[in-house]
Design a protein around this motif. Structure first.
Motif, short mmCIF file in Angstrom:
data_model
loop_
_atom_site.label_atom_id
_atom_site.label_comp_id
_atom_site.label_asym_id
_atom_site.label_seq_id
_atom_site.Cartn_x
_atom_site.Cartn_y
_atom_site.Cartn_z
N ARG C 37 0.82 -1.04 0.32
CA ARG C 37 -0.01 0.14 0.10
C ARG C 37 0.74 1.03 0.05
NH1 ARG C 37 -4.67 -1.56 2.94
NH2 ARG C 37 -4.50 -2.79 1.57
N LEU C 39 4.14 1.09 -1.10
CA LEU C 39 5.26 1.93 -1.85
C LEU C 39 4.15 1.59 -2.90
CD1 LEU C 39 7.64 -1.14 -1.86
CD2 LEU C 39 7.21 1.66 -1.74
N SER C 40 2.71 2.29 -3.20
CA SER C 40 1.77 2.31 -3.96
C SER C 40 1.17 1.20 -5.31
CB SER C 40 1.82 3.52 -4.96
OG SER C 40 1.49 3.50 -6.13
N SER C 41 0.17 0.59 -5.20
CA SER C 41 0.23 -0.42 -6.71
C SER C 41 0.81 0.01 -7.58
CB SER C 41 -1.23 -1.12 -6.28
OG SER C 41 -2.14 0.08 -6.49
N ALA C 42 1.01 0.55 -8.16
CA ALA C 42 2.01 1.16 -9.44
C ALA C 42 3.18 -0.39 -9.24
CB ALA C 42 2.41 2.07 -9.65
N VAL C 43 3.72 -0.53 -8.36
CA VAL C 43 4.58 -0.74 -8.28
C VAL C 43 4.99 -2.48 -7.80
CG1 VAL C 43 7.28 -0.97 -6.60
CG2 VAL C 43 6.34 1.30 -7.87
N GLY C 45 4.06 -5.78 -7.40
CA GLY C 45 4.28 -6.95 -8.33
C GLY C 45 4.97 -7.04 -9.92
N GLN C 58 13.47 -1.72 -2.32
CA GLN C 58 13.35 -0.62 -2.04
C GLN C 58 11.85 -0.97 -0.26
OE1 GLN C 58 10.45 1.02 -4.98
NE2 GLN C 58 11.63 3.03 -4.01
N ILE C 242 -2.05 6.79 4.06
CA ILE C 242 -2.21 7.76 3.04
C ILE C 242 -1.31 8.97 2.85
CG2 ILE C 242 -3.98 8.91 2.00
CD1 ILE C 242 -4.81 5.81 2.49
#
Lengths: 619, 424, 485
Positions: C37, C39-43, C45, C58, C242
């Protein structure tokens, strides 16, 4: 008992009844002329000619919002409220052209591209000045690019875009020219600079630490493993939340500055006194209202009341219900323009076509079953439920390309609601109701599997639930049983990425500049738990997407995109529902109002307050 | 005064009679909802065959004489447009069925439409009218009210029963034994405390996978497995208890120790009472899959603190009272004292508390529906109707009728509670 | 009295400790991975991309910084077969799979070898994929399929399914010469798998093991650590997921509005209920009694959100009675720049009227009924009759003798105010757009911002305990019987 009934009629019901009567009587029913909206990227709202002396003459614009940005940090923020507010506080390197789909110059001009498509040479504006009077120099642009690329900056959402930038060249002969060297001839090489705020190097990096590093240095894996101490120190200071929340530390080249932020309530922006841009042609840098106030209000009822008392001037985020309720009131219609605009967004029903067979059953892996779902989705009903009398303005789609774009293949036929055809397709695919429980089943891998699927929706608005109810009831007639589960948007996205769903109802946002279809349709994007939720794709489609991404000529690209649309259409990974409509309300005292399909839908800084009478008095 | 005679005297009051009548009719609706409001007829006689679609929607219809209609189940036929003799329930819709000709908040008195056998839209025949209007997607409000009675009352009553049992047991144990009531030999205590570790390990840790699997399958399987785990836990503890008894034969471990039950239980009660209930409920609902059982459990497990406190206070009062001292002095066993003498006097305040609690749960459930969590998707309750009605304030029928139902229920419960309290 | 106070304070501290445990348990049981959360889901997986290594470092760094790779509590109960470093394995799904495998096999080394074998396989595959990213499409398809099987192996504890997948992989490797680079890794996996499954079922797993940890998450949470934060005991509740602001300051910004509204509502409720109940009890069973009771029942049965809407539509509606503003706590332009606190309070007053009514109406209903019943009970007592017999007038009897004794149960209700206020505030604050704790809580729950929730639970618990303490002290003060029990 008589006494008791009397008591009731005296107090309670009388009060209740009176209250309700008052509410009903005061509403005047008007014929709801939804008005015709042309399907174009920009719409000019005609200025109101009558005027009303009772209107406020104050040069303050109050804009209604339903969410405040978590942060306004220039590199680390990534949300639509961030973009909505920062576009007035900052000047972007490249601007999105709201009137014609494409890009237009910002602080940088549009680039001169080398023949191999790898070198982009921009020119920097010479007249820009920071708040403290110092001019914008190339050093600031260099700093902006390096700060965005630095691996220690907390901007993971943008990292994959910045990866394309290999190096930056600063020509010593021309101090206003800058050349970006990109990794490959990619269609979005210029778009990555769109909506990137120009940052003042002397403010964010007073010790000029980033000048010691080149962008190529940032790409070394050794930097990740053992980052140098000065860079760590700079990054810690740069990532600090104060640059995203504290008005004293938010500084940009835009026409407004943030004077106060009451968390949970409002943000106030004030026009800068000596703004460097004096001309009229760039709409992003106008500053007509003296103050712009963003006021937060999530409750529909109180939004309606605030519009009735004219406490709010502009909104782009009211629901259709609120808009239609307000339009019933003639007083509201006399004071406000109310219009819907098409957007580049689209709503879809995605089907998991590559389930692992363990967590999720192999229900939708066959194309016939997916086509059956397309026949079973009552799209017109859904549009009617969501948009009510605005449904004629809502365009349906047959593919992932917005009808606003030239690349859209309008020859593809839209799916119709056909129960018989759906039933036939399901029978052909082997799904028969063998145990007479009104749910079809099939033998898969030796086990009898019923056609029971989970439909995931977001819990943000009631519209999702209503749409899901329609799908559930129509699928039940064809022998498919659906369980609807609603999730918080974050959890919803997590499950979608992990392919832990059977069906999901979602919406994709879009913009006017050329889209990178790899994000949604490349198989890598499925493997890496990215945004290719359904699992579409094979070698041929991947190759087509790659060639689209590296075809810089827009005409040639259009035919390739149409080919991709046909592939997607034949595979039916999702049922494409409709392209969303944005609901706009603007007070009639503002003139020169334009509505755009591109988000956020309007530019508050261009709206000029004051009625004609006001103009005549104060020319 | 015994419980039953006090109930009897309640019936003499007129207010109490009306409230009991209302609650009885709610109970009646709960039991017969499917027969009162259903979108399938109770009886149909078509082409010489009799069917009971409401009871058995999976019966296959005999083929038409001209062989035109393919094999269909009784649940799939459009009975409103079918020729033949049908007997319909009072309300001809079920709460989840969507009437697509009447979407968008049709009012009870407004113009309603019907799609007849030819597919054309005609004014609604009186027989199939929506008597209390419809919702956004065309669900019938009256049928939602009738079926919602079952759910709202079940949630309220079941959760308060759970809360009542927990509160009663906690309060009684804590009030009766106080801090000096329970004496155990130190050997037993040591081994029991030590035994908790292996008991927990074998009952819950080792079986963890089974429990999680069961939770994902069905709530009943999970409850069954949880029960098995609890039984295992207690059996192991029993084993250690026996060992402890043996150990306390040794001089060193034979001293009596007072277990401060009152202290522990009161602190635990305070912890539960100190947590903000609605926030806890919202958090738990966000974690668990929405289902009615989860909701009942959540309300039950967070609502027992008031009852525990009342029971404890009453128990303390009773312990000091004369007749109990006499009973103790007479040497009656504690179980007899509690059940025969103390319990009847405690039941009344507990019942009063439970009745107030039920009304609280019904309101809390409507608040949860307003927030959009808690009740699973297709379920219609009074609270969800009001929450839906709030979005469109002009759809007063969505608010007034369920609101009245809630009001009458709460009023009845409070009147009963008052009458019971006045009696005691 | 002093002894009683001392006892109560000791209990207070003990209960506070229990509450801290419960709050901590909420963070821990929460679903979702906080690292993903943050690291933001863009990263999240991206195993097959070139950033995989950087992203992984990271993640590991962030996890270490947040202390998520520590065990949960001072003591942990596990099976003897599991290693004491199990808490360092991420993602959680892997940890569960490994636990299940250990259960069957009983030998951690073999399971660990198997797991490492799978990781090795995935890593080699990913590296090869990245290096040949521009390769032939059908080859990439094969690599994709292998990757899918690899992911499946990692997530299934079922040996039959794993065996099938392994056989499939081996078959592909053997038939396709271009996949030979994986043969060593696949052979390693097969060996480890065979070693694991051939292990006889041992009873190792069924031995419990109690382990002690000095460094654990609860300890860090409570006392802070050198790397991050000062710990809850010094007021540092960590950073919000957040907004990345310190939770303490986030809550403190919002607390005053909620507390202010709760306080005013409670005072209002007591101010209305006490005289009303006294009036009603003057003539029990009279017409005022009945009418007000019926009205109170009606009031109580209205859900809060609906009453709020009704009030808005009637009293904030320019078409009906535009008396109060519809949302917010201050005017759109904010407070005037040089105004004093009292001037600001006066400006905010109209904004607070409707929310206060919504907060207090249910409380008024409950309190009035409680007081009335209590007054009735007290009036039947002997000492009241004695007072009347003494010749005192009705008013003195009621106000000086009956009322104070009847107030005692109402005092207990005061302690309940805080949890009720915090809970009820969620709905009222979202309807009236009040920037208080309620709307903050609701948003935090929706966005799964658990540090904020933990802080809320702990603070509410603390305030309630303080409320109980005050109530008990007041009780002991008022009622001498309790002091000496």
């Amino acid at each position: 008992m008589k006494k008791f009934i009397q008591c009731h009629s005296h107090f309670s019901f009388l009060f209740l009844g009176l209250a309700l009567c008052l509410l009903q009587c005061k509403q005047q029913r008007n014929s709801d002329a939804a008005g015709h909206v042309s399907f174009a990227p920009v719409q000019r709202i005609p200025d109101d000619t009558k005027g009303n002396p009772a209107w406020s003459k104050v040069n303050i614009l109050v804009c209604h919002v339903t969410a405040e940005p978590p942060t306004l940090h220039p590199t680390n923020g990534n949300s639509s409220p961030w973009q909505e507010i920062n576009q007035y506080l900052h000047a972007f390197l490249i601007n999105i052209n709201f009137r014609n789909p494409g890009l237009e110059p910002g602080i940088l001009t549009l680039p001169v591209i080398s023949p191999d498509g790898l070198r982009y040479t921009y020119k920097i504006r010479s007249d820009a000045q920071w708040d403290d009077g110092s001019p914008l120099t190339r050093a600031d642009i260099l700093f902006t690019l390096k700060a965005s690329c630095c691996p220690l900056t907390n901007n993971p959402h943008a990292r994959s875009y910045w990866e394309n930038l290999l190096a930056v060249e600063a020509d010593p002969r021309d101090t206003l020219a800058i050349t970006l060297v990109m990794k490959s001839a990619y269609i979005q090489n210029t778009s990555i600079l769109a909506e990137v705020p120009a940052l003042q190097q002397t403010f964010f990096d007073p010790e000029n630490i980033l000048a010691r590093y080149a962008i190529a240095d940032f790409r070394q894996p050794s930097l990740d493993a053992a980052p140098p101490a000065d860079l760590v120190k700079w990054a810690q200071q740069f990532n600090d939340e104060k640059y995203g929340r504290d008005p004293l530390f938010i500084r940009g080249l835009g026409p407004y500055r943030l004077t106060s932020w009451d968390a949970g309530q409002s943000l106030i922006l004030e026009k800068k006194k000596n703004f460097w841009y004096r001309a009229n042609d760039n709409i992003h840098w106008q500053a007509s209202p003296d103050k712009i106030i963003f006021r937060l209000n999530r409750d529909e009822v109180s939004q309606q009341l605030e519009f009735k008392s004219q406490a709010l001037d502009v909104s782009g985020t009211v629901t259709i219900k609120t808009l239609l309720d307000l339009r019933q009131d003639s007083v509201f219609l006399a004071n406000y323009h109310a219009a819907v605009m098409p957007t580049y967004n689209y709503t879809y029903l995605a089907m998991n076509q590559k389930p692992d067979g363990i967590r999720r059953q192999k229900l939708f892996d066959e194309v016939r079953v997916r086509k059956a779902m397309a026949f079973l989705t009552p799209v017109d009903e859904m549009i009617r439920i969501v948009y009510k009398s605005y449904s004629p303005q809502c365009r349906r789609l047959a593919g992932p390309v917005s009808p606003l774009k030239k690349e859209c293949d309008t020859t593809l036929a839209l799916a119709t609601y056909d129960l018989q055809a759906a039933r036939r397709l399901l029978e052909e695919a082997g799904w028969k109701d063998s145990d007479h429980d009104n749910v079809r089943d099939k033998i898969i891998d030796g086990k009898r599997v019923p056609l029971t699927a989970d439909l995931h929706i977001m819990n943000t608005t009631a519209d999702w639930k209503d749409m899901a109810a329609l799908i559930v009831s129509s699928c039940a007639q064809a022998g498919i049983r659906l369980n609807v589960i609603s999730f918080d948007p974050k959890v919803f996205v997590e499950k979608a990425r992990a392919h832990d769903f059977d069906l999901m109802l979602g919406v994709w946002g879009g913009t006017s500049h050329p889209e990178d279809y790899a994000q949604l349709w490349h198989t890598d994007s499925w493997l890496n738990n990215g945004n290719n939720y359904p699992g579409f794709g094979n070698a041929a489609s991947d190759a087509l997407i790659d060639s689209i991404n590296y075809t810089l000529d827009s005409e040639a690209r259009i035919s390739l995109v149409r080919k991709l649309q046909k592939l997607i259409y034949d595979n039916q990974p999702m049922v494409f529902l409709y392209s969303s409509l944005r609901r706009n309300i603007i007070h009639k005292r503002f003139t020169h109002v334009e509505l755009y399909a591109e988000r956020p839908g309007f530019l508050l800084n261009t709206m000029q307050p004051g009625t004609r009478m006001h103009d005549e008095v104060n020319p | 005064m015994s419980v039953f005679s006090s109930f009897g005297s309640v019936l003499h009051s007129r207010r109490a009679k009306w409230s009991l009548a209302w609650l009885a009719s709610c109970l009646f609706l709960t039991l017969t909802a499917s027969f009162l409001a259903n979108d399938l007829p109770l009886y149909a006689h078509v082409h010489g065959f009799s069917y009971f679609p409401a009871l058995n929607p999976f019966q296959t219809l005999a083929a038409e004489s001209d062989g035109s209609n393919p094999e269909k189940l009784t649940g799939q036929i459009d009975w409103k447009n079918k020729e033949g003799f049908t007997v319909w329930p009072l309300v001809t819709y079920s709460p989840a069925s969507l009437d697509l000709q009447n979407t968008g908040y049709v009012s009870p008195g407004g113009q309603q439409h019907f799609k007849n056998a030819n597919g054309s839209i005609v004014p609604m025949p009186v027989r199939y009218r929506h008597w209390l209007g419809t919702t956004q997607t065309g669900n019938d409000v009256l049928s939602g009210l009738i079926h919602g009675t079952r759910i709202s009352l079940c949630i309220g009553i079941l959760s308060m029963l759970i809360a009542g049992v927990i509160g009663l047991v906690t309060g009684m144990v804590s009030g009766y034994s106080g801090d000096k009531g329970l004496r155990v030999r130190s050997g037993v205590l040591i081994l029991l405390l030590a035994g908790i570790i292996p008991a927990y390990f074998y009952a819950f840790y080792v079986r963890g996978e089974i429990l999680i699997q069961a939770l994902q399958n069905s709530i009943f399987l999970f409850l069954f497995q949880a029960l098995v785990s609890c039984l295992l836990f207690f059996m192991i503890l029993l084993l250690f208890y026996g060992l402890g008894r043996a150990l306390s034969k040794i001089r060193l471990f034979s001293r009596y120790i007072h277990v401060p039950l009152d202290l522990l239980l009161s602190r635990i009660t305070e912890v539960f009472a100190a947590l903000p209930r609605l926030v806890l409920i919202i958090t738990l609902s966000a974690l668990a899959r929405p289902s009615l059982i989860n909701l009942v459990l959540i309300f039950g497990l967070t609502g027992w603190t008031d009852i525990a406190r009342i029971v404890r206070a009453e128990m303390l009062k009773i312990r000091k009272s004369d007749y109990l001292q006499v009973a103790i002095g007479q040497g009656l066993p504690p179980r007899r004292i509690i059940f025969v003498h103390a319990l009847p006097n405690i039941i009344q305040p507990v019942l009063v508390s439970i009745l107030f609690g039920v009304s609280g749960v019904i309101l809390a459930e409507s608040a949860l529906s307003f927030l959009g969590i808690g009740v699973p998707f297709d379920t219609v309750t009074w609270g969800s109707l009001i929450a839906a009605g709030r979005e469109n304030f002009h759809a007063w029928w969505l608010v007034v009728f369920p609101g009245l139902a809630i009001f009458f229920t709460i009023w009845s419960l409070h009147v009963l509670a008052d009458e019971l309290r006045v009696i005691s | 009295m002093a002894r009683y106070l001392l006892k109560r304070i000791v209990y207070f501290i003990f209960t506070l400790f229990l509450i801290s445990l419960v709050s901590f348990a909420v963070t821990v049981c929460a679903p979702g991975d906080p690292v993903d959360r943050l690291l933001s889901s863009a990263v999240a997986g991206q195993e097959m991309s070139s950033q995989a290594a950087a992203v992984e470092t990271q993640r590991v760094q962030l996890r270490h910084q947040l202390g998520l790779d520590l065990p949960l509590f001072y003591i942990s109960l596990q099976s003897a077969a599991e290693p004491d470093t199990l808490h360092r394995i991420f993602p959680l799904a892997d940890r569960n799979t490994l636990k299940a495998l250990t259960k069957r096999c009983g030998n951690w080394e073999k399971v660990s070898d198997y797991y490492l074998g799978i990781l090795n396989f995935q890593r080699t595959l990913a590296l090869h994929y990245i290096r040949n990213a521009s390769g032939e499409a059908s080859r990439k398809q094969k690599l994709n399929d292998l990757a899918v099987l690899g992911m499946g192996l990692r997530s299934t504890p079922d040996e039959a399914v794993a065996g099938r997948s392994l056989r499939q992989i081996t078959e592909w490797i053997n038939t396709d010469s271009s996949l030979q680079f994986l043969s060593a890794q696949v052979a390693g996996m097969q060996r480890a798998f065979a070693g694991m499954t051939k292990e006889p079922l041992s009873m190792n797993y069924y031995c419990p093991a109690l382990r002690f940890h000095g460094e654990n998450q609860y300890h860090r949470w409570l006392f802070g650590s050198s790397g991050s934060g000062k710990g809850v005991l010094r007021g540092d509740f960590g950073l919000s997921y957040i907004s990345r602001q310190p939770v303490g300051s986030y809550i403190l910004d919002r607390l005053p509005w909620t507390v202010c509204l709760a306080f005013i509502s409670v005072l209002l409720a007591y101010a209305i209920s006490i005289p009303l109940a006294a009036r009603m009890a003057k003539k029990p069973g009279g017409s005022l009694d009945h009418r007000v009771s019926a009205f109170l029942y009606l009031l109580y049965s209205m859900p809060g959100f609906w009453l709020a809407t009704l009030l808005l539509m009637v009293f904030a509606n320019p078409e009906v009675l535009p008396v109060f503003p519809a949302s917010g706590v201050k005017p759109v332009a904010g407070y005037p720049p040089d105004a004093s606190f009292f001037q600001n309070a006066w400006i905010s007053l109209p904004y607070l009227v409707l929310p206060t009514v919504c907060y207090s109406y249910a409380f008024i209903a409950v309190l009035t009924r409680l007081l009335r019943v209590s007054l009735q009970q007290v009036s039947g007592q002997d000492y009241i009759r004695t007072a009347r017999a003494k010749g005192l007038d009705e008013k003195t009897v009621r106000l000086k003798h009956a009322l104070p004794n009847a107030l005692l149960p109402a005092v207990t209700l005061f302690a309940e105010v805080f949890p009720l206020a915090i809970g009820g505030s969620v709905i009222i604050e979202s309807i009236f757009t009040i920037p208080g704790m309620g709307s903050g809580i609701y948003q935090s729950i929706q966005s799964q911002d658990y540090p904020v929730l933990v802080c809320v639970f702990t603070l509410t618990g603390l305030m309630t305990m303080v409320g109980y303490l005050l109530t008990d002290i007041t009780y002991a003060f008022l009622d001498p019987r309790i002091r000496y029990s």
